[in-house]
Write a protein that holds these residues in place. Structure first.
Motif, PDB file in Angstrom:
ATOM      1  N   ALA A  50      31.751   3.054 -15.072  1.00  0.00           N
ATOM      2  CA  ALA A  50      32.516   2.704 -13.881  1.00  0.00           C
ATOM      3  C   ALA A  50      33.126   1.346 -14.210  1.00  0.00           C
ATOM      4  N   ILE A  51      34.440   1.289 -14.321  1.00  0.00           N
ATOM      5  CA  ILE A  51      35.131   0.089 -14.781  1.00  0.00           C
ATOM      6  C   ILE A  51      35.759  -0.620 -13.574  1.00  0.00           C
ATOM      7  N   PHE A  52      35.294  -1.836 -13.324  1.00  0.00           N
ATOM      8  CA  PHE A  52      35.780  -2.633 -12.211  1.00  0.00           C
ATOM      9  C   PHE A  52      36.737  -3.702 -12.714  1.00  0.00           C
ATOM     10  N   GLU A  53      37.625  -4.168 -11.832  1.00  0.00           N
ATOM     11  CA  GLU A  53      38.564  -5.224 -12.215  1.00  0.00           C
ATOM     12  C   GLU A  53      37.845  -6.532 -12.497  1.00  0.00           C
ATOM     13  N   THR A  54      36.803  -6.824 -11.726  1.00  0.00           N
ATOM     14  CA  THR A  54      35.990  -8.019 -11.932  1.00  0.00           C
ATOM     15  C   THR A  54      34.540  -7.633 -11.699  1.00  0.00           C
ATOM     16  N   GLY A  55      33.644  -8.561 -11.980  1.00  0.00           N
ATOM     17  CA  GLY A  55      32.232  -8.334 -11.713  1.00  0.00           C
ATOM     18  C   GLY A  55      31.762  -9.257 -10.610  1.00  0.00           C
ATOM     19  N   PHE A  56      30.463  -9.309 -10.446  1.00  0.00           N
ATOM     20  CA  PHE A  56      29.869 -10.197  -9.453  1.00  0.00           C
ATOM     21  C   PHE A  56      29.650 -11.571 -10.063  1.00  0.00           C
ATOM     22  N   SER A  57      29.699 -12.591  -9.231  1.00  0.00           N
ATOM     23  CA  SER A  57      29.360 -13.936  -9.688  1.00  0.00           C
ATOM     24  C   SER A  57      27.830 -14.028  -9.769  1.00  0.00           C
ATOM     25  N   PRO A  58      27.290 -15.022 -10.504  1.00  0.00           N
ATOM     26  CA  PRO A  58      25.833 -15.139 -10.623  1.00  0.00           C
ATOM     27  C   PRO A  58      25.103 -15.254  -9.284  1.00  0.00           C
ATOM     28  N   ASP A  59      25.723 -15.874  -8.284  1.00  0.00           N
ATOM     29  CA  ASP A  59      25.045 -15.997  -6.996  1.00  0.00           C
ATOM     30  C   ASP A  59      25.044 -14.683  -6.211  1.00  0.00           C
ATOM     31  N   GLU A  60      25.730 -13.672  -6.703  1.00  0.00           N
ATOM     32  CA  GLU A  60      25.711 -12.338  -6.092  1.00  0.00           C
ATOM     33  C   GLU A  60      24.793 -11.398  -6.865  1.00  0.00           C
ATOM     34  N   TRP A  61      23.734 -11.959  -7.454  1.00  0.00           N
ATOM     35  CA  TRP A  61      22.845 -11.169  -8.304  1.00  0.00           C
ATOM     36  C   TRP A  61      22.210 -10.008  -7.551  1.00  0.00           C
ATOM     37  N   ARG A  62      21.974 -10.143  -6.258  1.00  0.00           N
ATOM     38  CA  ARG A  62      21.356  -9.056  -5.483  1.00  0.00           C
ATOM     39  C   ARG A  62      22.254  -7.824  -5.475  1.00  0.00           C
ATOM     40  N   ARG A  63      23.517  -8.020  -5.200  1.00  0.00           N
ATOM     41  CA  ARG A  63      24.455  -6.905  -5.172  1.00  0.00           C
ATOM     42  C   ARG A  63      24.618  -6.316  -6.574  1.00  0.00           C
ATOM     43  N   ASP A  64      24.710  -7.167  -7.554  1.00  0.00           N
ATOM     44  CA  ASP A  64      24.812  -6.718  -8.951  1.00  0.00           C
ATOM     45  C   ASP A  64      23.614  -5.834  -9.296  1.00  0.00           C
ATOM     46  N   LEU A  65      22.443  -6.281  -8.911  1.00  0.00           N
ATOM     47  CA  LEU A  65      21.214  -5.527  -9.188  1.00  0.00           C
ATOM     48  C   LEU A  65      21.258  -4.144  -8.543  1.00  0.00           C
ATOM     49  N   LEU A  66      21.667  -4.065  -7.289  1.00  0.00           N
ATOM     50  CA  LEU A  66      21.713  -2.777  -6.598  1.00  0.00           C
ATOM     51  C   LEU A  66      22.674  -1.814  -7.285  1.00  0.00           C
ATOM     52  N   VAL A  67      23.813  -2.314  -7.728  1.00  0.00           N
ATOM     53  CA  VAL A  67      24.791  -1.469  -8.429  1.00  0.00           C
ATOM     54  C   VAL A  67      24.224  -1.015  -9.772  1.00  0.00           C
ATOM     55  N   LEU A  68      23.616  -1.917 -10.507  1.00  0.00           N
ATOM     56  CA  LEU A  68      23.059  -1.574 -11.826  1.00  0.00           C
ATOM     57  C   LEU A  68      21.963  -0.524 -11.726  1.00  0.00           C
TER      58      LEU A  68
ATOM     59  N   VAL B  16      32.029  -0.464  -5.076  1.00  0.00           N
ATOM     60  CA  VAL B  16      33.060  -0.498  -4.034  1.00  0.00           C
ATOM     61  C   VAL B  16      32.445  -0.919  -2.699  1.00  0.00           C
ATOM     62  N   LEU B  17      31.258  -0.428  -2.403  1.00  0.00           N
ATOM     63  CA  LEU B  17      30.558  -0.812  -1.184  1.00  0.00           C
ATOM     64  C   LEU B  17      30.471  -2.332  -1.059  1.00  0.00           C
ATOM     65  N   PHE B  18      30.171  -2.996  -2.183  1.00  0.00           N
ATOM     66  CA  PHE B  18      29.994  -4.447  -2.174  1.00  0.00           C
ATOM     67  C   PHE B  18      31.261  -5.218  -2.534  1.00  0.00           C
ATOM     68  N   GLY B  19      32.403  -4.544  -2.438  1.00  0.00           N
ATOM     69  CA  GLY B  19      33.672  -5.259  -2.530  1.00  0.00           C
ATOM     70  C   GLY B  19      34.343  -5.325  -3.882  1.00  0.00           C
ATOM     71  N   LEU B  20      33.777  -4.694  -4.903  1.00  0.00           N
ATOM     72  CA  LEU B  20      34.455  -4.694  -6.193  1.00  0.00           C
ATOM     73  C   LEU B  20      35.610  -3.701  -6.153  1.00  0.00           C
ATOM     74  N   ARG B  21      36.657  -4.001  -6.878  1.00  0.00           N
ATOM     75  CA  ARG B  21      37.811  -3.090  -6.974  1.00  0.00           C
ATOM     76  C   ARG B  21      37.634  -2.248  -8.234  1.00  0.00           C
ATOM     77  N   LEU B  22      37.576  -0.950  -8.030  1.00  0.00           N
ATOM     78  CA  LEU B  22      37.319  -0.007  -9.110  1.00  0.00           C
ATOM     79  C   LEU B  22      38.623   0.355  -9.808  1.00  0.00           C
ATOM     80  N   ARG B  23      38.654   0.163 -11.108  1.00  0.00           N
ATOM     81  CA  ARG B  23      39.837   0.504 -11.894  1.00  0.00           C
ATOM     82  C   ARG B  23      39.802   1.970 -12.317  1.00  0.00           C
ATOM     83  N   ARG B  24      38.624   2.428 -12.811  1.00  0.00           N
ATOM     84  CA  ARG B  24      38.486   3.830 -13.208  1.00  0.00           C
ATOM     85  C   ARG B  24      37.008   4.179 -13.363  1.00  0.00           C
ATOM     86  N   VAL B  25      36.752   5.475 -13.293  1.00  0.00           N
ATOM     87  CA  VAL B  25      35.430   6.023 -13.584  1.00  0.00           C
ATOM     88  C   VAL B  25      35.674   7.068 -14.649  1.00  0.00           C
TER      89      VAL B  25
END
Length: 183
Positions: free
Chosen positions: A47-65, A27-36
């Motif tokens: 943690a189920i999000f409506e969408t994920g990060f695009s490949p160029d947002e790998w930094r944010r994806d990494l921090l969440v993971l 949520v911090l990085f802008g994903l919309r959370l559907r449910r936890v």
């Protein structure tokens, strides 16, 4: 944001904060959370999000993971929840996804250079994610407690109310802008 007395002693507390950390950072990085959700019997969750990060947002994806395991370690310093069978599998799955995220840019490099670059990104990602987990711990812990109080399921309406009161958009933007471009 105070947790109910004794919630940290719940046997699923480490799992609850694991999923809460993924949710809060997403949520911090802008994903919309559907449910936890967590299953209190099988120790599975997500943690189920409506969408994920695009490949160029790998930094944010990494921090969440990486945030889930870091929060789980904070909740369970002895590590029993990470080294039981299910905990080990969950951690390994997050790590596998994290390695995929950091390798997204490595297609033009030789194998050794690519591995060195990926390892460097992982180290920097762990550092940045740990800083975020520590900074956001009160929010992560409050969401983990709310998840346990709800018997393991929070859906969009209750999640949106939680974030509106505990982690307003203005606070998210200020924090996200300083962490989304590390490395």
């Amino acid at each position: 944001m105070a947790n109910p007395a004794g919630i940290e002693s719940h046997r699923c507390w480490p799992l609850a904060v694991h999923e809460a950390a993924h949710a809060v950072l997403g949520v911090l990085f802008g994903l919309r959370l559907r449910r936890v959700e967590i299953d209190l019997r099988t120790w599975q969750g997500g943690a189920i999000f409506e969408t994920g990060f695009s490949p160029d947002e790998w930094r944010r994806d990494l921090l969440v993971l990486l945030a889930g395991e870091l929060a789980q370690r904070r909740a369970d310093p002895a590590g029993w929840s990470l080294y039981n069978g299910i905990g080990r599998l969950r951690s390994a799955d997050d790590q596998r996804k994290a390695w995929l995220a950091v390798r997204v840019l490595d297609h033009d490099q030789d194998k050794l250079a690519a591995e060195c670059a990926a390892a460097s990104r992982m180290v920097e990602g762990r550092r940045a994610s740990a800083q975020l987990v520590n900074r956001l711990w009160p929010i992560i812990a409050a969401l983990g407690a709310r998840l346990l109080e709800a018997n393991g399921l929070l859906e969009s309406d209750s999640i949106e109310l939680f974030f509106a009161s505990e982690f307003p958009v203005e606070a998210r933007v200020a924090i996200a802008d300083s962490y989304g471009t590390f490395g």
